[in-house]
Scaffold this motif. Structure first.
Motif, PDB file in Angstrom:
ATOM      1  N   UNK A 155      -7.385 -64.455 -69.492  1.00 33.42           N
ATOM      2  CA  UNK A 155      -5.894 -64.684 -69.295  1.00 33.42           C
ATOM      3  C   UNK A 155      -5.555 -65.884 -69.922  1.00 33.42           C
ATOM      4  N   UNK A 156      -6.278 -66.685 -70.230  1.00 34.35           N
ATOM      5  CA  UNK A 156      -6.007 -67.941 -70.929  1.00 34.35           C
ATOM      6  C   UNK A 156      -5.716 -67.721 -72.567  1.00 34.35           C
ATOM      7  N   UNK A 157      -6.686 -66.918 -73.174  1.00 34.14           N
ATOM      8  CA  UNK A 157      -6.467 -66.302 -74.480  1.00 34.14           C
ATOM      9  C   UNK A 157      -5.149 -65.681 -74.543  1.00 34.14           C
ATOM     10  N   UNK A 158      -4.804 -64.793 -73.795  1.00 37.45           N
ATOM     11  CA  UNK A 158      -3.738 -63.907 -73.835  1.00 37.45           C
ATOM     12  C   UNK A 158      -2.573 -64.845 -73.929  1.00 37.45           C
ATOM     13  N   UNK A 159      -2.593 -65.722 -73.138  1.00 37.25           N
ATOM     14  CA  UNK A 159      -1.414 -66.662 -72.699  1.00 37.25           C
ATOM     15  C   UNK A 159      -1.088 -67.461 -74.213  1.00 37.25           C
ATOM     16  N   UNK A 160      -2.200 -68.096 -74.852  1.00 35.29           N
ATOM     17  CA  UNK A 160      -2.028 -68.671 -75.920  1.00 35.29           C
ATOM     18  C   UNK A 160      -1.585 -67.907 -77.058  1.00 35.29           C
ATOM     19  N   UNK A 161      -2.194 -66.821 -76.965  1.00 35.84           N
ATOM     20  CA  UNK A 161      -2.353 -66.083 -78.300  1.00 35.84           C
ATOM     21  C   UNK A 161      -0.622 -65.453 -78.383  1.00 35.84           C
ATOM     22  N   UNK A 162       0.189 -65.323 -77.144  1.00 36.64           N
ATOM     23  CA  UNK A 162       1.312 -64.715 -77.106  1.00 36.64           C
ATOM     24  C   UNK A 162       2.444 -65.961 -77.124  1.00 36.64           C
ATOM     25  N   UNK A 163       1.861 -67.130 -76.978  1.00 37.00           N
ATOM     26  CA  UNK A 163       2.947 -68.330 -76.690  1.00 37.00           C
ATOM     27  C   UNK A 163       3.585 -68.668 -78.279  1.00 37.00           C
ATOM     28  N   UNK A 164       5.019 -68.796 -78.191  1.00 40.38           N
ATOM     29  CA  UNK A 164       5.739 -69.469 -79.174  1.00 40.38           C
ATOM     30  C   UNK A 164       5.676 -70.583 -79.645  1.00 40.38           C
ATOM     31  N   UNK A 165       5.372 -71.518 -78.497  1.00 34.57           N
ATOM     32  CA  UNK A 165       5.234 -72.942 -78.477  1.00 34.57           C
ATOM     33  C   UNK A 165       4.032 -72.923 -79.459  1.00 34.57           C
ATOM     34  N   UNK A 190     -15.420 -66.046 -75.618  1.00 35.21           N
ATOM     35  CA  UNK A 190     -16.031 -66.331 -74.405  1.00 35.21           C
ATOM     36  C   UNK A 190     -15.672 -67.706 -73.916  1.00 35.21           C
ATOM     37  N   UNK A 191     -15.588 -68.715 -74.766  1.00 39.55           N
ATOM     38  CA  UNK A 191     -15.446 -70.020 -74.457  1.00 39.55           C
ATOM     39  C   UNK A 191     -13.843 -70.045 -74.033  1.00 39.55           C
ATOM     40  N   UNK A 192     -13.471 -70.989 -73.155  1.00 40.18           N
ATOM     41  CA  UNK A 192     -12.378 -71.499 -72.393  1.00 40.18           C
ATOM     42  C   UNK A 192     -11.303 -72.127 -73.454  1.00 40.18           C
ATOM     43  N   UNK A 193     -10.131 -71.522 -73.765  1.00 42.51           N
ATOM     44  CA  UNK A 193      -9.290 -72.296 -74.894  1.00 42.51           C
ATOM     45  C   UNK A 193      -8.276 -72.961 -74.276  1.00 42.51           C
ATOM     46  N   UNK A 194      -7.946 -74.316 -74.671  1.00 39.24           N
ATOM     47  CA  UNK A 194      -6.687 -74.903 -74.315  1.00 39.24           C
ATOM     48  C   UNK A 194      -6.260 -75.609 -75.637  1.00 39.24           C
ATOM     49  N   UNK A 195      -5.248 -76.233 -75.638  1.00 37.09           N
ATOM     50  CA  UNK A 195      -4.448 -76.859 -76.636  1.00 37.09           C
ATOM     51  C   UNK A 195      -4.555 -78.332 -76.625  1.00 37.09           C
ATOM     52  N   UNK A 196      -4.898 -79.097 -77.561  1.00 38.32           N
ATOM     53  CA  UNK A 196      -4.670 -80.521 -77.465  1.00 38.32           C
ATOM     54  C   UNK A 196      -4.315 -81.212 -78.753  1.00 38.32           C
ATOM     55  N   UNK A 197      -2.804 -81.536 -78.713  1.00 38.53           N
ATOM     56  CA  UNK A 197      -2.361 -82.276 -79.784  1.00 38.53           C
ATOM     57  C   UNK A 197      -2.462 -81.362 -81.218  1.00 38.53           C
ATOM     58  N   UNK A 198      -2.157 -80.117 -80.852  1.00 36.40           N
ATOM     59  CA  UNK A 198      -2.187 -79.093 -82.034  1.00 36.40           C
ATOM     60  C   UNK A 198      -3.768 -78.601 -82.506  1.00 36.40           C
ATOM     61  N   UNK A 199      -4.632 -79.002 -81.745  1.00 39.93           N
ATOM     62  CA  UNK A 199      -5.985 -78.629 -81.978  1.00 39.93           C
ATOM     63  C   UNK A 199      -6.407 -77.576 -80.739  1.00 39.93           C
ATOM     64  N   UNK A 200      -7.254 -76.700 -81.174  1.00 38.49           N
ATOM     65  CA  UNK A 200      -7.872 -75.836 -80.100  1.00 38.49           C
ATOM     66  C   UNK A 200      -9.003 -76.481 -79.628  1.00 38.49           C
ATOM     67  N   UNK A 201      -9.187 -76.754 -78.382  1.00 39.38           N
ATOM     68  CA  UNK A 201     -10.294 -77.109 -77.637  1.00 39.38           C
ATOM     69  C   UNK A 201     -11.091 -76.031 -76.941  1.00 39.38           C
ATOM     70  N   UNK A 202     -12.352 -75.519 -77.274  1.00 36.15           N
ATOM     71  CA  UNK A 202     -13.209 -74.612 -76.640  1.00 36.15           C
ATOM     72  C   UNK A 202     -13.846 -75.317 -75.655  1.00 36.15           C
ATOM     73  N   UNK A 203     -14.158 -74.615 -74.618  1.00 33.75           N
ATOM     74  CA  UNK A 203     -15.042 -75.278 -73.520  1.00 33.75           C
ATOM     75  C   UNK A 203     -15.897 -74.269 -73.013  1.00 33.75           C
ATOM     76  N   UNK A 204     -17.334 -74.630 -73.193  1.00 30.63           N
ATOM     77  CA  UNK A 204     -18.172 -73.742 -72.745  1.00 30.63           C
ATOM     78  C   UNK A 204     -18.241 -73.014 -71.409  1.00 30.63           C
TER      79      UNK A 204
END
Length: 221
Positions: free
Chosen positions: A125-135, A154-168
């Motif tokens: 769900x998190x990947x889907x949200x980021x990939x579809x985000x206009x922001x 399979x890593x959990x993605x978030x955004x941090x200051x325009x960088x992608x953070x991948x968490x195991x």
């Protein structure tokens, strides 16, 4: 004269609140529920499988237990017994296997939580949200490239200051993490989060995926 309504939580009232009551019961039992002395509520109890929180049902004695990470949460059971609740929280924090937890504590209902994890949630769900985000449209090309890899998706993605953070581990905020960002000229930089003295390092384009995989690999960490 109206009858005075009986307090369903006399032990909580006597302790001065739910958090103090949990701490006192844990101390009596020689257990640790992860609530520091200054905590005034039973929210955000840190564990390696997300955060636990406890709240009460108004008008009746019922302690409700919930596990969550930011933007995702699951109700995992309720009980009227404060001692049993304390034992379950302590066991959860000790990383007792989920099957064993369910067998030991009959009030726990972990089907929804374990089913979500087995289905790849909340990562999918998190990947889907980021990939579809206009922001985050400016990072979409990088996100698509990372998601295309069978390991990195399979890593959990978030955004941090325009960088992608991948968490195991999506449930463990302290698990292995790496940041990756695109720079001017189409280059990429990565940094392994939590490594002493780590700094951004430029990575050749053809090594990007391999380097990110290595940063999230426990055996190479």
């Amino acid at each position: 004269m109206e009858a005075r309504e009986e307090d369903p939580y006399p032990d909580v009232t006597a302790a001065g609140g739910l958090a103090p009551a949990l701490r006192e019961e844990a101390e009596r039992r020689g257990r640790d529920v992860g609530l520091p002395p200054w905590a005034t509520d039973a929210l955000g109890i840190e564990t390696t499988r997300g955060y636990l929180s406890v709240d009460t049902e108004p008008g009746e004695r019922l302690f409700r237990l919930r596990v969550h990470i930011p933007d995702f949460g699951w109700d995992i059971g309720s009980t009227d017994d404060l001692g049993t609740l304390v034992e379950a929280i302590a066991a959860w924090r000790e990383d007792v296997l989920l099957d064993e937890l369910a067998a030991r504590f009959g009030f726990l209902d972990l089907a929804g939580f374990t089913g979500a994890l087995e289905a790849g949630e909340p990562t999918t769900t998190q990947w889907a949200a980021l990939l579809s985000s206009e922001y985050h449209r400016g990072q979409r090309s990088l996100l698509l490239r990372l998601h295309a890899d069978e390991v990195l998706r399979n890593a959990f993605p978030t955004m941090t200051h325009h960088a992608v953070r991948l968490r195991a581990d999506p449930m463990d905020w302290a698990s292995r993490q790496v940041l990756v960002r695109a720079t001017d000229g189409g280059r990429h930089e990565i940094v392994r989060v939590g490594t002493h003295g780590a700094d951004w390092t430029e990575v050749p384009d053809d090594e990007l995926i391999t380097r990110l995989r290595a940063a999230l690999d426990d055996e190479r960490a």
